[in-house]
Design a protein around this motif. Structure first.
Motif, mmCIF file in Angstrom:
data_model
loop_
_atom_site.group_PDB
_atom_site.id
_atom_site.type_symbol
_atom_site.label_atom_id
_atom_site.label_comp_id
_atom_site.label_asym_id
_atom_site.label_seq_id
_atom_site.Cartn_x
_atom_site.Cartn_y
_atom_site.Cartn_z
ATOM 1 N N ARG A 1 -14.436 -81.831 15.885
ATOM 2 C CA ARG A 1 -15.174 -81.997 14.629
ATOM 3 C C ARG A 1 -16.664 -81.796 14.845
ATOM 4 O O ARG A 1 -17.324 -81.067 14.093
ATOM 5 N N GLU A 2 -17.219 -82.423 15.873
ATOM 6 C CA GLU A 2 -18.642 -82.247 16.164
ATOM 7 C C GLU A 2 -18.940 -80.802 16.544
ATOM 8 O O GLU A 2 -19.983 -80.259 16.182
ATOM 9 N N ARG B 1 -17.433 -78.176 15.393
ATOM 10 C CA ARG B 1 -17.436 -77.372 14.172
ATOM 11 C C ARG B 1 -18.733 -77.576 13.392
ATOM 12 O O ARG B 1 -19.314 -76.616 12.874
ATOM 13 N N ASP C 1 -17.945 -80.281 8.248
ATOM 14 C CA ASP C 1 -17.067 -80.318 9.413
ATOM 15 C C ASP C 1 -15.851 -79.411 9.230
ATOM 16 O O ASP C 1 -14.875 -79.505 9.988
ATOM 17 N N SER C 2 -15.899 -78.535 8.241
ATOM 18 C CA SER C 2 -14.765 -77.650 7.970
ATOM 19 C C SER C 2 -14.670 -76.556 9.014
ATOM 20 O O SER C 2 -15.672 -76.119 9.589
#
Length: 695
Positions: A138-139, A141, A285-286
């Motif tokens: 997530r980070e 992205r 965060d997509s």
């Protein structure tokens, strides 16, 4: 990579700068000592080669990740050489030097910004690698998406810088090919890196849209269908996605085929057949990248109902009052529409309507509005737009404020030194107003009061065996301030004049007041002088030092009253706060839970909300400069520019401020969103203000 030259101010790649000679083989003189156009062509050529070398050295330092070096090469010395080049260019035999001067200035700014962007990208890339090593997808992205925007900015800056260098080469004899090579290699390296990041972390998308209705208006929105797919042809199904149409964001739901339906409700769009932009905006965060598309529709106009009111019926100079307007169509509030408040044709505030179609601004009455019966006009500054440009008027009485002038004159070697202050009878200082000074010998000079209402200048000094009277007059017909006159007389043969006339208490009060004014003390006793003659002057003390001695300067203060003074209006404390509608512009007291400036701008930039980022950047700079320069809290963005320049804000900061203001105006008032590069530039300029300790 090429080796750095040992001299930061010289040409890159260790090339020596040849000292130009004239036909008599006279060595080129230092530009600091050349005057009257002497050796102008040779001097311009030398300066051009020097600055060209500095630009190349900066590019080489940047390619070697030496960011501080890249900046320092284009520091004070470059600025000095550029200033000299601009001056010399006016004396050369070629018109192209003037063009080159502008390109050297633009190249400096683009090189500095490119350095900032490249440093930011490499820092982001390091954070991206760390996130991937930790397994924090997530980070990774979030960071990859930020890198996408930074890489795009680098490409734009690189292209602009190359154009600057090419134009410099075309207008001078300087060869900048080495610098261009370094820039292009740095840009290509980052583009390749970002392509790899995109491949391993992000997924491209394709947005297609089509208008179903042929027309659209605010009261009758047009229907738009669309589909969002990934780059491999699959659809983004059954998801709530965010779309930005022009400068408005909305959330829509896709079906199982990735198809969605939305409404286009125009406000600022130009009338007639228009190509309307629409953008898919993924979450920060997509895994998906954004994409853009357009649809064509005929925009039609609606005339709204506009009403307005003020919080008081009577105001005078410096009073704060609230002006409120409401914009609606068929009883439905029209949000995000710009509104100007004007009095006598002068715009005193700008804002944007909120979710319910209303807007309130706190206005501080300026001196330039004439007293008498006036109207506060709330108007939509649109022409040929989907929302018609209409207005509403509210009557208001502007009462005159009486003024007093304080004046002192003394003899000096270079003339008569005249200083004083313009104030209201209540003791408030009056800034930015003209005062006419003249002597009984006939000389006249016009001065303007500073932000604390004071003025100081010198007049021609007659022979010391002659007495002289200085007359100061404030008489501005187009104003709500009353007239005032003061005189100071210097007697023959001395630095002073006749003994002061008036009560001892009046003299003491005036002396105390003027000591505070002239020495800059904030503890100024209130003084209401009415009509009287009192005075003082500065005289040297034998043996050194100075003393304040009550001697020859005579004072005469007259206040003109055109109408009875009204009772001062009051505004609640809460109303003194600036109210600016729109994202992130509500004035609040900071606390430990309030997001920082960096948090807010990064959130908006990461989400692609460039309008909001530009507004946050402007708010940070506006609040700081308004406080620092003693400007009213309700000062508009263009007034902020004008008054900051009047208060001596350095030209370099003025250029940065213009960048922030122009982006804000687009965000707040234009039909389309702020360009990403302009929003980034506005945020960067705001960061520079903050790093310099201004905001």
């Amino acid at each position: 990579m090429a080796a750095m030259g040992t001299d930061d101010g010289g040409p890159a790649l260790n090339r020596q700068v040849e000292t130009p000679t004239d036909d008599n083989e006279t060595q080129q003189e230092n530009p600091d000592s050349v005057s009257d156009g002497e050796y102008s062509d040779e001097t311009a050529a030398w300066l051009a080669r020097t600055m060209g070398g500095q630009l190349e050295n900066s590019s080489i330092a940047l390619s070697n990740d030496q960011y501080d070096q890249a900046r320092s090469v284009l520091g004070d010395d470059y600025d000095k050489r550029l200033e000299q080049y601009v001056e010399v260019a006016g004396d050369t035999s070629s018109d192209t030097d003037d063009t080159a001067a502008k390109e050297f200035e633009a190249a400096r700014e683009n090189q500095r910004n490119l350095t900032d962007e490249v440093q930011r990208y490499r820092q982001q890339y390091a954070a991206y690698q760390t996130a991937r090593e930790r397994g924090d997808e997530r980070e990774a992205r979030i960071t990859a998406r930020a890198m996408e925007r930074t890489a795009s900015n680098i490409s734009d800056r690189s292209e602009a810088l190359n154009q600057n260098l090419e134009r410099i080469e075309n207008t001078t004899s300087v060869d900048l090919s080495s610098g261009q090579t370094e820039i292009n290699e740095t840009t290509a390296e980052i583009s390749a890196t970002q392509a790899s990041v995109r491949e391993e972390t992000l997924v491209g998308t394709t947005l297609t849209v089509q208008a179903i209705d042929s027309t659209a208006s605010f009261s009758d929105p047009g229907t738009v269908f669309g589909q969002i797919q990934t780059e491999n042809g699959s659809v983004i199904a059954d998801e709530a996605i965010e779309l930005r149409i022009e400068n408005r964001t909305q959330t829509v739901q896709t079906d199982s085929g990735g198809v969605f339906e939305t409404q286009y409700q125009p406000r600022a769009a130009t009338l007639g057949s228009q190509s309307i932009s629409i953008e898919y905006v993924p979450d920060t965060d997509s895994v998906y990248l954004s994409d853009n598309a357009t649809f064509t529709i005929d925009v039609q106009q609606v005339t709204p109902d506009v009403t307005s009111e003020t919080s008081t019926e009577t105001v005078r100079y410096g009073d704060r009052f609230n002006a409120t307007t409401s914009v609606s169509v068929e009883s439905a509030g029209v949000d995000e529409v710009p509104v100007e408040f004007a009095i006598d044709g002068a715009v005193v505030a700008r804002t944007t309507t909120g979710p319910n179609g209303t807007a309130t601004e706190t206005i501080r009455l300026p001196a330039s509005i004439n007293d008498g019966d006036r109207r506060v006009v709330a108007r939509i500054p649109y022409e040929n737009r989907a929302i018609a440009g209409v207005q509403s008027e509210t009557p208001i009485v502007v009462a005159e404020t009486r003024t007093t002038l304080l004046l002192n004159a003394s003899r000096a070697a270079d003339g008569i030194i005249v200083e004083g202050q313009l104030r209201t009878v209540d003791g408030d200082t009056v800034a930015g107003r003209p005062v006419r000074l003249q002597t009984d010998a006939g000389g006249t000079q016009r001065v303007e009061t500073t932000r604390n209402g004071s003025f100081r200048t010198s007049l021609e000094n007659p022979p010391s065996n002659e007495s002289v009277t200085v007359i100061a007059t404030f008489d501005e017909p187009q104003s709500n301030l009353g007239n005032a006159t003061a005189t100071a007389t210097l007697t023959a043969g001395s630095g002073g004049g006749n003994p002061p006339v008036g009560s001892d208490s009046d003299s003491d009060l005036l002396i105390d007041t003027l000591v505070a004014i002239l020495l800059g003390s904030d503890e100024r006793p209130a003084a209401g002088f009415g009509n009287g003659i009192i005075g003082y002057s500065w005289l040297p003390v034998v043996g050194g030092g100075a003393a304040l001695t009550v001697v020859g300067a005579a004072w005469f203060v007259v206040s003109r009253i055109r109408q009875p003074r009204e009772t001062d209006s009051t505004v609640p404390a809460a109303a003194a706060e600036v109210s600016m509608s729109g994202p992130d512009q509500t004035a609040t007291q900071p606390d430990t839970t309030t997001p920082t400036f960096e948090d807010r701008v990064e959130t908006h930039l990461d989400s692609g909300n460039y309008d909001a980022a530009a507004m946050v950047a402007y708010t940070a700079v506006h609040d700081a400069l308004a406080a620092k320069n003693g400007l009213g809290e309700g000062v508009t963005h263009w007034e902020l520019l004008q008054r900051s320049r009047e208060h001596g804000v350095p030209e370099e900061q003025m250029t940065a401020l213009e960048t922030v203001v122009e982006a804000f105006e687009t965000a707040a008032f234009a039909p389309s969103s702020v360009d990403p590069a302009r929003a980034e530039a506005a945020v960067e300029r705001a960061r520079e203000f903050r790093s310099n300790g201004d905001p």
